[in-house]
Design an enzyme around this catalytic site. Sequence first.
Site, short mmCIF file in Angstrom:
data_model
loop_
_atom_site.label_atom_id
_atom_site.label_comp_id
_atom_site.label_asym_id
_atom_site.label_seq_id
_atom_site.Cartn_x
_atom_site.Cartn_y
_atom_site.Cartn_z
N TYR A 1 -1.25 -0.30 11.26
CA TYR A 1 -1.51 -0.99 9.98
C TYR A 1 -0.37 -0.75 9.00
O TYR A 1 0.23 -1.69 8.47
CB TYR A 1 -2.83 -0.51 9.38
CG TYR A 1 -2.97 -0.85 7.90
CD1 TYR A 1 -3.07 -2.17 7.46
CD2 TYR A 1 -2.99 0.17 6.92
CE1 TYR A 1 -3.18 -2.48 6.11
CE2 TYR A 1 -3.11 -0.14 5.58
CZ TYR A 1 -3.20 -1.46 5.17
OH TYR A 1 -3.30 -1.76 3.83
N THR B 1 0.83 -1.21 0.00
CA THR B 1 0.00 0.00 0.00
C THR B 1 0.86 1.26 0.00
O THR B 1 2.00 1.24 0.51
CB THR B 1 -0.90 -0.01 1.26
OG1 THR B 1 -1.41 1.30 1.48
CG2 THR B 1 -0.15 -0.41 2.51
N ASP B 2 0.31 2.34 -0.51
CA ASP B 2 1.04 3.63 -0.47
C ASP B 2 1.21 4.12 0.96
O ASP B 2 2.05 4.99 1.23
CB ASP B 2 0.34 4.69 -1.33
CG ASP B 2 -1.10 5.00 -0.91
OD1 ASP B 2 -1.63 4.33 0.01
OD2 ASP B 2 -1.70 5.90 -1.52
N GLU B 3 0.43 3.54 1.90
CA GLU B 3 0.48 4.05 3.28
C GLU B 3 1.82 3.78 3.95
O GLU B 3 2.15 4.40 4.96
CB GLU B 3 -0.67 3.45 4.10
CG GLU B 3 -2.01 3.81 3.48
CD GLU B 3 -3.22 3.51 4.34
OE1 GLU B 3 -3.13 3.55 5.57
OE2 GLU B 3 -4.29 3.26 3.75
N LYS C 1 2.49 -3.28 7.34
CA LYS C 1 2.66 -3.49 5.89
C LYS C 1 4.10 -3.15 5.48
O LYS C 1 4.69 -3.82 4.64
CB LYS C 1 1.67 -2.62 5.10
CG LYS C 1 0.22 -3.02 5.25
CD LYS C 1 -0.12 -4.41 4.70
CE LYS C 1 -0.06 -4.49 3.20
NZ LYS C 1 -0.49 -5.82 2.69
P1 NAD Z 1 -9.86 -7.00 3.14
O1 NAD Z 1 -9.76 -6.69 4.59
O2 NAD Z 1 -11.12 -6.71 2.40
O3 NAD Z 1 -9.54 -8.55 2.90
C1 NAD Z 1 -8.52 -9.23 3.58
C2 NAD Z 1 -8.76 -10.73 3.40
O4 NAD Z 1 -7.68 -11.43 4.04
C3 NAD Z 1 -10.06 -11.23 4.03
O5 NAD Z 1 -10.74 -12.08 3.12
C4 NAD Z 1 -9.59 -12.00 5.26
O6 NAD Z 1 -10.47 -13.06 5.61
C5 NAD Z 1 -8.24 -12.51 4.80
N1 NAD Z 1 -7.32 -12.80 5.91
C6 NAD Z 1 -7.06 -12.03 6.99
N2 NAD Z 1 -6.17 -12.65 7.78
C7 NAD Z 1 -5.83 -13.83 7.18
C8 NAD Z 1 -4.95 -14.88 7.50
N3 NAD Z 1 -4.22 -14.87 8.64
N4 NAD Z 1 -4.86 -15.94 6.66
C9 NAD Z 1 -5.61 -15.97 5.51
N5 NAD Z 1 -6.48 -15.00 5.17
C10 NAD Z 1 -6.58 -13.94 6.00
O7 NAD Z 1 -8.62 -6.25 2.47
P2 NAD Z 1 -8.48 -5.57 1.03
O8 NAD Z 1 -8.95 -4.18 1.11
O9 NAD Z 1 -9.03 -6.49 0.01
O10 NAD Z 1 -6.90 -5.52 0.89
C11 NAD Z 1 -6.18 -6.63 0.36
C12 NAD Z 1 -4.70 -6.30 0.38
O11 NAD Z 1 -4.46 -5.12 -0.39
C13 NAD Z 1 -4.15 -6.02 1.76
O12 NAD Z 1 -2.87 -6.60 1.87
C14 NAD Z 1 -4.05 -4.50 1.83
O13 NAD Z 1 -3.02 -4.09 2.68
C15 NAD Z 1 -3.75 -4.17 0.38
N6 NAD Z 1 -4.21 -2.83 -0.09
C16 NAD Z 1 -5.50 -2.43 0.12
C17 NAD Z 1 -5.92 -1.20 -0.37
C18 NAD Z 1 -7.36 -0.74 -0.20
O14 NAD Z 1 -7.67 0.41 -0.54
N7 NAD Z 1 -8.27 -1.57 0.27
C19 NAD Z 1 -5.02 -0.37 -1.04
C20 NAD Z 1 -3.70 -0.82 -1.24
C21 NAD Z 1 -3.31 -2.06 -0.75
P1 TYD Z 2 -10.32 4.38 4.95
O1 TYD Z 2 -11.35 3.97 3.96
O2 TYD Z 2 -10.36 3.80 6.32
O3 TYD Z 2 -8.90 4.15 4.26
P2 TYD Z 2 -7.40 4.60 4.75
O4 TYD Z 2 -7.46 5.10 6.13
O5 TYD Z 2 -6.64 3.33 4.65
O6 TYD Z 2 -6.98 5.65 3.77
O7 TYD Z 2 -10.39 5.96 5.10
C1 TYD Z 2 -10.24 6.81 3.98
C2 TYD Z 2 -10.26 8.23 4.50
O8 TYD Z 2 -11.56 8.51 5.02
C3 TYD Z 2 -9.30 8.47 5.65
O9 TYD Z 2 -8.75 9.78 5.53
C4 TYD Z 2 -10.16 8.38 6.89
C5 TYD Z 2 -11.50 8.89 6.40
N1 TYD Z 2 -12.69 8.32 7.06
C6 TYD Z 2 -13.67 9.17 7.63
O10 TYD Z 2 -13.56 10.41 7.58
N2 TYD Z 2 -14.74 8.60 8.23
C7 TYD Z 2 -14.90 7.25 8.33
O11 TYD Z 2 -15.90 6.78 8.92
C8 TYD Z 2 -13.90 6.40 7.73
C9 TYD Z 2 -14.04 4.90 7.80
C10 TYD Z 2 -12.82 6.98 7.11
#
Ligand code: NAD
Ligand code: TYD
Length: 358
Positions: free
Chosen positions: A166, A141-143, A170
């Site tokens: 988090y 992630t970019d975070e 990562k």
């Molecule tokens: P999510 O929380 O929707 O899904 C995570 C999945 O991992 C779930 O299905 C959960 O059951 C499974 N899981 C958790 N712990 C586990 C374990 N110990 N063993 C096996 N499975 C397990 O997450 P997401 O938003 O789909 O993100 C997926 C990946 O992409 C993550 O690694 C996250 O850091 C990365 N990512 C997410 C975003 C975003 O905007 N959502 C952006 C950049 C990177």
């Molecule tokens: P989020 O979807 O949790 O992603 P991330 O924190 O990983 O970027 O949040 C996106 C942005 O929205 C973040 O700046 C936090 C804000 N946010 C709110 O203002 N209210 C909310 O209830 C949530 C879940 C997020």
Amino acid sequence: MKRILVTGGAGFIGSNFIHYILKNHVDLEALVNLDLLTYAGNLENLHDIESNPKYYFVKGDVRDRNLLETLFDEYDFDTIVHFAAESHVDRSIETPELFLTTNIVGTQILLDAAKQHWKIDNKDKYSREYRKGVRYLQVSTDEVYGALGATGMFTEKTALSPNSPYSASKAGADLLVNAYHETYGMPVNITRCSNNYGPYQFPEKLIPLMIYNAYNNKTLPVYGDGTQIRDWLHVSDHCAAITTVLESGTVGEVYNIGGNNEKANIEIVRLILNVLGKSESLIEHVKDRPGHDRRYAIDNTKITTELQWQPAYTFEDGIRETIQWYLNHNEWLERVTSGKYQKYYHDMYDRASEKNNG
Ligand code: NAD
Ligand code: TYD
């Protein structure tokens, strides 16, 4: 890419990726989805493809070394895409330890199992020879880069400076992936994507939460003044970028993924209210998230110029389509928020294994 292990495939991005790969990769022989089905994992996301003969689901933990070895022996993977993680910043503030074990230790165990299976001479610690065509991709992630001020963008050379438990977990995982490449010669890539939006996102994250609340006339909790900025990318563009890296990325390289789509949170919240025809009086400014990163922005020059990946969606089209998707899948949202599907899993898997174990 013939036999692929996808971890976390029942989550938001993982389930979109499985749909994407099964649709676009005719050469695929087997795709195994290993998922622990935490609160964020939902097999309903994959209902339409569960009878595909190339698809296999395994309920299990990436931290389970024995299980991984069994799966490698059975399926002989040549590709791993590691999505499984605890992914929500707010939850990481409550339970940081879970994030460390799942995201860091889980990654190390998975890397080790892949090394064991893929390295040609495991007894020779100096050997860096791996089976031809194998690849491990870490979905990051970019975070991990921390927060930006009003200007600048994250490049692949930006120093890691995570601020939340988090993002720290990562970043720790990314460092291990790099260590396995440098020390053992593992063929790896790391992708670092900006915030995703699209179908099947758990409604604890900003966009689905705000759609759900607005639709149900509940208040929309905006952290602080809502001027924090995120760089949004449609999930299918993220899936396409991951596939591009698997197919043509240089071994050992990191690729940032983003679509030059910076938006303030409040702008997104207002847009959702506007599309749904709801009043802005539903907005409630609540106490800010501790350590809240102000701004993220991805410089995508490397992936767009070296690998010719480009996002297909404009934000305007993507967000409207996404809002419509949640409206059309209101029952999915209801089931996910009510936790009914978790009871179903408990009945289906945990009780079954309790029985099997006597
Ligand atoms: P999510 O929380 O929707 O899904 C995570 C999945 O991992 C779930 O299905 C959960 O059951 C499974 N899981 C958790 N712990 C586990 C374990 N110990 N063993 C096996 N499975 C397990 O997450 P997401 O938003 O789909 O993100 C997926 C990946 O992409 C993550 O690694 C996250 O850091 C990365 N990512 C997410 C975003 C975003 O905007 N959502 C952006 C950049 C990177
Ligand atoms: P989020 O979807 O949790 O992603 P991330 O924190 O990983 O970027 O949040 C996106 C942005 O929205 C973040 O700046 C936090 C804000 N946010 C709110 O203002 N209210 C909310 O209830 C949530 C879940 C997020």
